[in-house]
Motif scaffolding. Sequence first.
Motif, PDB file in Angstrom:
ATOM      1  N   SER A 174       0.822  -1.205   0.000  1.00 15.72           N
ATOM      2  CA  SER A 174       0.000   0.000   0.000  1.00 15.72           C
ATOM      3  C   SER A 174       0.861   1.261   0.000  1.00 15.72           C
ATOM      4  O   SER A 174       0.680   2.155  -0.818  1.00 15.72           O
ATOM      5  CB  SER A 174      -0.930  -0.012   1.212  1.00 15.72           C
ATOM      6  OG  SER A 174      -1.647   1.209   1.300  1.00 15.72           O
ATOM      7  N   LEU A 191       6.891   2.243  -7.939  1.00 17.94           N
ATOM      8  CA  LEU A 191       5.598   2.540  -8.555  1.00 17.94           C
ATOM      9  C   LEU A 191       5.027   1.354  -9.333  1.00 17.94           C
ATOM     10  O   LEU A 191       3.839   1.348  -9.661  1.00 17.94           O
ATOM     11  CB  LEU A 191       5.724   3.753  -9.472  1.00 17.94           C
ATOM     12  CG  LEU A 191       5.816   5.102  -8.740  1.00 17.94           C
ATOM     13  CD1 LEU A 191       6.237   6.204  -9.703  1.00 17.94           C
ATOM     14  CD2 LEU A 191       4.480   5.450  -8.078  1.00 17.94           C
ATOM     15  N   GLU A 195       0.986   1.226  -4.178  1.00 19.32           N
ATOM     16  CA  GLU A 195      -0.109   2.144  -4.485  1.00 19.32           C
ATOM     17  C   GLU A 195       0.327   3.593  -4.315  1.00 19.32           C
ATOM     18  O   GLU A 195      -0.074   4.462  -5.084  1.00 19.32           O
ATOM     19  CB  GLU A 195      -1.303   1.846  -3.572  1.00 19.32           C
ATOM     20  CG  GLU A 195      -1.942   0.495  -3.800  1.00 19.32           C
ATOM     21  CD  GLU A 195      -3.067   0.220  -2.820  1.00 19.32           C
ATOM     22  OE1 GLU A 195      -3.537   1.192  -2.158  1.00 19.32           O
ATOM     23  OE2 GLU A 195      -3.488  -0.937  -2.688  1.00 19.32           O
ATOM     24  N   ARG A 196       1.149   3.839  -3.285  1.00 18.55           N
ATOM     25  CA  ARG A 196       1.554   5.216  -2.979  1.00 18.55           C
ATOM     26  C   ARG A 196       3.005   5.209  -2.524  1.00 18.55           C
ATOM     27  O   ARG A 196       3.431   4.318  -1.795  1.00 18.55           O
ATOM     28  CB  ARG A 196       0.668   5.767  -1.870  1.00 18.55           C
ATOM     29  CG  ARG A 196       0.969   7.191  -1.429  1.00 18.55           C
ATOM     30  CD  ARG A 196      -0.064   7.652  -0.403  1.00 18.55           C
ATOM     31  NE  ARG A 196      -0.048   6.815   0.806  1.00 18.55           N
ATOM     32  CZ  ARG A 196       0.760   7.037   1.847  1.00 18.55           C
ATOM     33  NH1 ARG A 196       1.609   8.037   1.825  1.00 18.55           N
ATOM     34  NH2 ARG A 196       0.699   6.248   2.910  1.00 18.55           N
ATOM     35  N   LEU A 223       1.429   7.467 -14.105  1.00 18.81           N
ATOM     36  CA  LEU A 223       1.230   8.715 -13.369  1.00 18.81           C
ATOM     37  C   LEU A 223       0.453   9.724 -14.207  1.00 18.81           C
ATOM     38  O   LEU A 223       0.614   9.779 -15.436  1.00 18.81           O
ATOM     39  CB  LEU A 223       2.579   9.328 -12.981  1.00 18.81           C
ATOM     40  CG  LEU A 223       3.479   8.500 -12.067  1.00 18.81           C
ATOM     41  CD1 LEU A 223       4.827   9.194 -11.890  1.00 18.81           C
ATOM     42  CD2 LEU A 223       2.820   8.264 -10.721  1.00 18.81           C
ATOM     43  N   ARG A 231      -0.137   9.718  -6.385  1.00 18.24           N
ATOM     44  CA  ARG A 231       0.615   8.488  -6.116  1.00 18.24           C
ATOM     45  C   ARG A 231       1.999   8.740  -5.537  1.00 18.24           C
ATOM     46  O   ARG A 231       2.585   7.837  -4.937  1.00 18.24           O
ATOM     47  CB  ARG A 231       0.756   7.660  -7.407  1.00 18.24           C
ATOM     48  CG  ARG A 231      -0.557   7.077  -7.902  1.00 18.24           C
ATOM     49  CD  ARG A 231      -0.285   5.969  -8.898  1.00 18.24           C
ATOM     50  NE  ARG A 231       0.439   4.861  -8.293  1.00 18.24           N
ATOM     51  CZ  ARG A 231       1.198   4.006  -8.966  1.00 18.24           C
ATOM     52  NH1 ARG A 231       1.357   4.163 -10.289  1.00 18.24           N
ATOM     53  NH2 ARG A 231       1.801   3.009  -8.368  1.00 18.24           N
TER      54      ARG A 231
END
Length: 532
Positions: A174, A191, A195-196, A223, A231
Motif C-alpha cells: 500500500s 511505482l 499504491e503510494r 502517473l 501516487r
Amino acid sequence: MTSIVQFDDPTDAPATDDQARLDRIREALGEAGYTVDGVEALLGADAAAALHRDLLVPAIFVLERDADKNPPLAALIRLFLLAEPVPFAELPAADELLAARILTDPAADGTVTPRFDIRPYAVASGDDTVDLFVASDLGGLQVPADQPLRRDHVVGIGPATTNLAQLTPRQPVSAALDLGVGMGVQTMHLLQHAERVVATDISERAIEFAHFNLLLNAPALGLDPANLAARVSLRTGDLLEPVTGEEFDLVVTNPPFVITPRREGEDASEQYTYRDGGRPGDRLVEDLIRGLGAHLTRGGIAVMLGNWEVHEDDENWHSRLETWPGEEADLWVIEREHAEPIEYADMWLKDAAENRELDSWREQFTRYLADFESRSVESIGMGMLLLHRPETPGVEPVRRFETLPHQLEQPLGERIRVTFDADDWLRERSDDDLADETLVVAGDVTEERWTLPGNPDPSAILLRQGGGFRRTFPESTELASFVSVCDGELTARQILVAIAALLEVDEDALLASVLADARTLVSLGFLRPAWM
C-alpha cells in the motif's frame, strides 16, 4: 566570465515547467531507439556491457564504423553516454532539450554538450519490462578532467542503484518510502507495485531531478502529470524528519552513508550531499537503524545499504550494530566486504575525483586518516542492513549477522521477504511444535562430503545453497541423517526418534540438538515446511 553556481539550487536542474515539452523529448528518445535494448542493438552486447563498467573506447570504436545505421541514436549515445560534442542539427528533439536546460548553448562550430546526463533504463513490471529515461548530473568520466564533482552532485545510475533495486522485495504494498530519492530510480521501481510512494531527500536539487524524471516517464509509470501527488509525495528534509508519525509497508534507502571527516564550522556546501550525511563516523547509519523500525507497519521491511565502523576494542565486526535497533524490529546485516582506513579514504576520494588536484587530495587524505585514528577505527564494514517489524507484537526480535563476500544470486528481494516470513513462522512455534512439523529440503540445496583417503568416515559434511545467498552450513552426522530424510512424509519427531534408536543415543538430547539446527536451517532457507 566564470558563472557562479549556487549550492543546491533546484533551478539548476532540468526544467519541469512544460509537460508538452517533456512529452516531445520522451517521444523523440523512444523513436530514436534510445532504450537499453536499442543501445545494445547498435553497439553490440560487449561494447554496451563495457559502457556499464565506464569503458568508453569499445563504444567509440563501434560508432566510428556503424553510426550511419541509426544516426539519431548514435548522436544520443555520443552526447550522453560518451560525453562528446554533437552537432545541434543532428540531435533528436534538440530544441526541446535546449529549452529544458539539458544542453549547453551551441558553440561557434554548431556543436552542443550536455549539462546533465540522460540515459535509458528498464524496470520490471510483472512479466514485462518498462523502458524509462533517467536524468542526473554528469558523472566522473563526463566532467572536465581538472574538476572534481560538484558538492550538490545528483548521482546517476550505478552499481549501488541496481544493487538496491535487486534487494527490494516486489510484492504489492500500500505505502512505500524511498528515503534519499536522488534522481528517483528506486521510486520508479516502487511505482510498479506500490499504491503510494513517499520520496524524500535533503537536497532540493535532487528532489527536482526526481520530479523531472517522474514527469518525463509519466505514461510508463502510470502517473497523471497533472496530479502527481495522487501516487507520489516528494518531500525535502533530513532522514526520517519528513515522515514523522507515518508507517510504511516497505522502505528502501541508499542513504549518504560514507564516513567522512568533519570540520568545525562546516556547512552543507562543503559536503557531497549524495554520499555525506554530515554526521561524525557512522552516526547516520546508526540513527537510521534506531529509527526505521518505528516507521514500519506490522510485517513491514526496510532495505538499506550502508557502511559502519569496527573499532579496535570491539568484540567482533557487528558488536556495535547489535546495540542500535529497538526491540520493535528485527535486524539482519550482511557484510559484503570491508576496508582498512587507508583503502576506504582512497576509494571515496577517487569517487568524487578529488584526487585530480594533488594538494587538496593530500590534505583530505590526511584528514580521513586522522579522523579514523581519533576513534580507533580498525576497519570499515560495507554491506546490506535489513529491518523487519514482526507480525506479532512483543516477540523476541531476530538479530542476524552474516559475512557473505561471494557472488550472490540476483535478484534477492523475494529471498529476503521469505526469510523474514520464516522468522515470523518460527517465533510462533516452540521446539515441540517444530518437532511435529513435516519439513522438506529446498530445491537448490545439495550436500557435499569431504573424506580423507583411507578414512571411511567423512571429515566434513556441508549443506550448500545453489541459489539465493549461496550459503554453506556445516553438518554433524546426526543433522545430515535428519536432513536426508526431510522429504515431507515424516514429522521431525518421527525422524529423530528413529535416528536416536539407530545410533543408540539419548532421544531427548538428540531432539534438542538437531531441532536447534533445524530452526536455523528453516530461517536461512535450507529447509521449509512441507505445506508452504
